[in-house]
Design a protein around this motif. Structure first.
Motif, PDB file in Angstrom:
ATOM      1  N   GLY A  36      53.041  40.817  37.637  1.00  0.00           N
ATOM      2  CA  GLY A  36      51.773  41.451  37.632  1.00  0.00           C
ATOM      3  C   GLY A  36      51.045  41.291  36.567  1.00  0.00           C
ATOM      4  O   GLY A  36      49.864  40.988  36.966  1.00  0.00           O
ATOM      5  N   ALA A  39      49.697  37.717  37.068  1.00  0.00           N
ATOM      6  CA  ALA A  39      48.432  37.801  38.049  1.00  0.00           C
ATOM      7  C   ALA A  39      47.338  38.436  37.713  1.00  0.00           C
ATOM      8  O   ALA A  39      46.227  37.787  37.979  1.00  0.00           O
ATOM      9  N   LEU A  40      47.336  39.422  36.950  1.00  0.00           N
ATOM     10  CA  LEU A  40      46.220  40.066  36.313  1.00  0.00           C
ATOM     11  C   LEU A  40      45.492  39.065  35.493  1.00  0.00           C
ATOM     12  O   LEU A  40      44.080  38.901  35.514  1.00  0.00           O
ATOM     13  N   ALA A  42      45.640  35.726  35.490  1.00  0.00           N
ATOM     14  CA  ALA A  42      45.171  34.535  36.242  1.00  0.00           C
ATOM     15  C   ALA A  42      43.847  35.015  36.887  1.00  0.00           C
ATOM     16  O   ALA A  42      42.763  34.104  36.888  1.00  0.00           O
ATOM     17  N   VAL A  43      43.820  36.250  37.377  1.00  0.00           N
ATOM     18  CA  VAL A  43      42.602  36.687  38.367  1.00  0.00           C
ATOM     19  C   VAL A  43      41.385  36.636  37.245  1.00  0.00           C
ATOM     20  O   VAL A  43      40.310  36.235  37.635  1.00  0.00           O
ATOM     21  N   VAL A 169      39.994  42.815  40.888  1.00  0.00           N
ATOM     22  CA  VAL A 169      40.684  43.497  41.822  1.00  0.00           C
ATOM     23  C   VAL A 169      40.050  44.690  42.389  1.00  0.00           C
ATOM     24  O   VAL A 169      40.113  44.875  43.606  1.00  0.00           O
ATOM     25  N   MET A 172      37.665  43.746  45.426  1.00  0.00           N
ATOM     26  CA  MET A 172      38.400  43.340  46.684  1.00  0.00           C
ATOM     27  C   MET A 172      39.051  44.597  47.247  1.00  0.00           C
ATOM     28  O   MET A 172      38.938  44.734  48.339  1.00  0.00           O
ATOM     29  N   VAL A 205      44.830  49.440  37.345  1.00  0.00           N
ATOM     30  CA  VAL A 205      44.938  48.164  36.631  1.00  0.00           C
ATOM     31  C   VAL A 205      44.955  48.246  34.903  1.00  0.00           C
ATOM     32  O   VAL A 205      45.921  47.660  34.345  1.00  0.00           O
ATOM     33  N   LEU A 209      48.777  47.842  33.748  1.00  0.00           N
ATOM     34  CA  LEU A 209      49.163  46.332  33.132  1.00  0.00           C
ATOM     35  C   LEU A 209      48.042  45.803  32.098  1.00  0.00           C
ATOM     36  O   LEU A 209      48.520  45.005  31.299  1.00  0.00           O
TER      37      LEU A 209
ATOM     38  N   CYS B  18      47.757  43.113  42.149  1.00  0.00           N
ATOM     39  CA  CYS B  18      47.060  41.897  41.625  1.00  0.00           C
ATOM     40  C   CYS B  18      47.750  40.569  42.020  1.00  0.00           C
ATOM     41  O   CYS B  18      47.082  39.551  42.065  1.00  0.00           O
ATOM     42  N   TRP B  20      48.464  39.935  45.198  1.00  0.00           N
ATOM     43  CA  TRP B  20      47.530  39.799  46.167  1.00  0.00           C
ATOM     44  C   TRP B  20      46.160  38.831  45.964  1.00  0.00           C
ATOM     45  O   TRP B  20      45.870  37.968  46.739  1.00  0.00           O
ATOM     46  N   VAL B  21      45.549  39.744  45.120  1.00  0.00           N
ATOM     47  CA  VAL B  21      44.473  39.023  44.647  1.00  0.00           C
ATOM     48  C   VAL B  21      44.379  37.674  43.915  1.00  0.00           C
ATOM     49  O   VAL B  21      43.659  36.868  44.367  1.00  0.00           O
ATOM     50  N   ALA B  22      45.278  37.427  43.077  1.00  0.00           N
ATOM     51  CA  ALA B  22      45.481  36.098  42.529  1.00  0.00           C
ATOM     52  C   ALA B  22      45.921  35.107  43.652  1.00  0.00           C
ATOM     53  O   ALA B  22      45.245  33.936  43.629  1.00  0.00           O
TER      54      ALA B  22
END
Lengths: 265, 370
Positions: A36, A39-40, A42-43, A169, A172, A205, A209, B18, B20-22
């Motif tokens: 997680g 991913a955060l 990277a976004v 996020v 989305m 979020v 995270l 996160c 899913w979005v990534a």
């Protein structure tokens, strides 16, 4: 604030269910929490790269024009002008953006992969014995006493891209909630619901995270800064190349990828 | 309550969110999805990694490879009435959608009282799309939002436009697409295609239309180097000093000089459309300058790798050079309409076009490279 009345049986049943699920999931935290965090980041990094990619194209255009004018002056090198065609510049610019983003991903996500915790409310970040770097207060004390490049800029970069990631996020979530519910609820209620879910997602979020990613990076930077007892000058140089890669993206994230007010408009 | 008992569940849900979005909105996620598809031996629908970045003024991601242009493009281009380029671009892109993907467009037709069954008709389709797109633009305010409404539906387009404006930016396609959930991604690519073609359909010609074409688009023996090379534009035979005009509004991306292209101008018209003008004797603008359609931007010449005065005019859609003759403003029945009908499809050379007029120079004026 403590409750004045005891919970009803239905509330107790719901709490029991949530607790049971949380306990089951606790066995997998070692995998989903680092993922997680990664991913955060990277976004957020991609949101920042989105801000700068057209400027990269501008730079590539100018660099190629300069290169062509230089090599074109001499007969022996004139054919080098053919190396990069007009249509290839965009691909080069996009490739530069991709490489930059992936490099920033690796630099910023690497510490997050080392995230560990004993239980959900006590990440290792706060523990002296496991981290070997001291607790949270010691980290801050050392940051203040000896502000190295890594200690100052790496957590700052992660904090900013985590904020940008949170906004992406939330965006989305808003779309994913509003569009399917609009038909059933109507435009106004669905809009409110979408906005509320977006803000809740952003808050969740950052609450779950965002701070973990930032503090885990501070902890890693703290260890790296003091590894081998470098001099003050060496500590400033240490990690500088990686920091130079991520800092422009971090400020781009702040300038163009954190539309916090848009969720209230 | 949640803080005390549900912290683990909240952490899990946020981590999944996160991820899913990534997975759908980052190149790193695209890489992971591609790896997953490869490991599971299933077909991957992941966008090319480089398509996650802008290629100029707009975020823009046509699928790589030659654009799938309909066979009637030549006639179509010649028939585009003034002010209808957006509708014709929409029609051309809409044809590329598969059956079910066309449903949002059909619903948009019903919304504006247009018979949806006529949209696919080669004769009646384009004018119907013009009506639909004009009505959608009147409601949504921008070309980009109208095109998005045709491909993804009216409500998603309206929502994306409102969100884009709330973020303080313009309602450009790239910004709007960021507001939509991943399921709209594939159809949104067609919206980008439609806007690109609409821009290409509205291009003017850089020199007088009667100018002879001395070398067409496609493979040819290079007049100086001798070897067979791709000629990525057309050579227009004009005397030195002829005014060269911008074929559409845009921004000068490059104004430079080198040994091959000579004095060259590259203009970015947005939406993935770029034009280049090579071998000029004089450039009248610097990089970064804004240009309007019809503005004199340079004077032609014979600088760089050239054997005589001419203008090398190059058109690129989605970073891919295409035959500019296929997007030349024509009236049906003109002599060059015949030439267009014989032209090759973009990126792939077709039969050599018949010469419109004998070249003015003894040796065919070559282009430089590119």
């Amino acid at each position: 604030m403590p409750r004045s009345t005891p919970p009803s049986p239905a509330e107790r049943q719901f709490e029991g269910l949530v607790t049971a699920i949380s306990r089951k999931l606790a066995g997998f935290r070692w995998v989903f929490m680092p993922l997680g965090l990664v991913a955060l980041i990277a976004v957020g990094v991609h949101a920042a790269a989105d801000v700068v990619d057209d400027r990269i194209l501008w730079l590539v255009d100018h660099a190629d024009a300069l290169f062509d004018s230089l090599v074109g002056r001499f007969q022996a090198t004139a054919s080098w002008v053919d190396l990069v065609g007009l249509e290839q510049r965009v691909k080069i610019a996009r490739s530069v953006a991709l490489v930059w983003e992936l490099a920033a991903d690796i630099i910023l996500c690497w510490p997050a992969l080392g995230y560990r915790e004993r239980d959900a409310r006590k990440p290792v970040i706060f523990e002296t014995s496991l981290s070997g770097a001291g607790g949270f207060r010691q980290l801050l004390r050392r940051l203040k006493a000896r502000p190295t490049t890594m200690r100052v800029f790496r957590p700052l970069a992660v904090g900013l891209v985590a904020l940008a990631g949170g906004c992406a996020v939330a965006r989305m979530v808003q779309g994913a909630v509003y569009l399917p519910t609009r038909g059933a609820l109507g435009d106004g209620p669905a809009g409110l619901l979408g906005r509320a879910c977006a803000l809740a997602a952003l808050a969740a979020v950052l609450y779950t995270l965002g701070w973990r990613a930032t503090l885990r990076t501070l902890q890693d930077a703290d260890v790296m800064s003091d590894d081998g007892h470098p001099s003050a000058a060496e500590a400033l140089w240490r990690g500088l190349p990686g920091t130079l890669v991520v800092i422009p993206l971090a400020f781009a994230a702040l300038a163009g990828a954190t539309p916090l007010l848009s969720f209230f408009r | 309550m949640f803080r005390k008992h549900g912290r683990g569940l909240l952490d899990f849900l946020v981590a999944v969110l996160c991820l899913w979005v990534a997975a759908y909105h980052t190149p790193a996620g695209a890489l992971a999805r591609r790896l997953g598809a490869w490991a599971l031996d299933v077909k991957s629908s992941v966008r090319p990694l480089l398509s996650y970045y802008e290629g100029g003024g707009d975020e823009f991601f046509i699928d790589k490879g030659p654009l799938q242009l309909p066979p009637q493009l030549a006639q179509l281009r010649g028939a585009v009435p003034d002010g209808s380029a957006l509708g014709y671009g929409a029609y051309t892109a809409w044809l590329q959608l598969s059956g079910k993907e066309r449903d949002p467009g059909r619903q948009l037709a019903l919304r504006y009282g247009v018979d949806a069954s006529r949209m696919e008709d080669p004769e009646k389709g384009p004018p119907e799309l013009v009506k639909i797109i004009r009505a959608a633009k009147a409601d949504l305010g921008t070309d980009d939002a109208a095109m998005l409404a045709l491909m993804c539906g009216y409500e998603p387009a309206r929502y994306a436009r409102d969100r884009a404006r709330a973020e303080g930016g313009s309602a450009e396609l790239g910004v709007m697409l960021r507001q939509l959930p991943p399921e709209f991604e594939s159809r949104a690519i067609h919206a980008a295609t439609g806007l690109t073609l609409a821009t290409a359909f509205s291009l003017a010609w850089p020199v007088p239309e009667s100018t002879p074409i001395t070398s067409g688009f496609g493979m040819r023996p290079h007049p100086i180097l001798g070897e067979r090379r791709m000629h990525t534009g057309v050579d227009l035979s004009v005397p030195t000093g002829t005014p060269v005009r911008a074929v559409a509004g845009g921004t000068v991306r490059r104004a430079s000089q080198d040994a091959v292209n000579g004095r060259v101008l590259v203009i970015d018209h947005g939406r993935g459309v770029t034009t280049a003008y090579c071998h000029n004797s004089e450039l009248l603008l610097a990089a970064g300058a804004r240009v309007e359609k019809g503005m004199v931007i340079a004077r032609s010449g014979s600088t760089g790798r050239s054997t005589g005065p001419h203008l090398h005019y190059q058109l690129s859609l989605a970073d891919t050079p295409v035959d500019p003759l296929r997007f030349r403003p024509l009236r049906p029945g003109s002599s060059t309409a015949v030439e267009l009908a014989h032209g090759g499809v973009d990126g792939r050379p077709g039969p050599p076009p018949p010469r419109e007029a004998p070249p003015r120079v003894k040796r065919p004026a070559p282009e430089a490279r590119r």
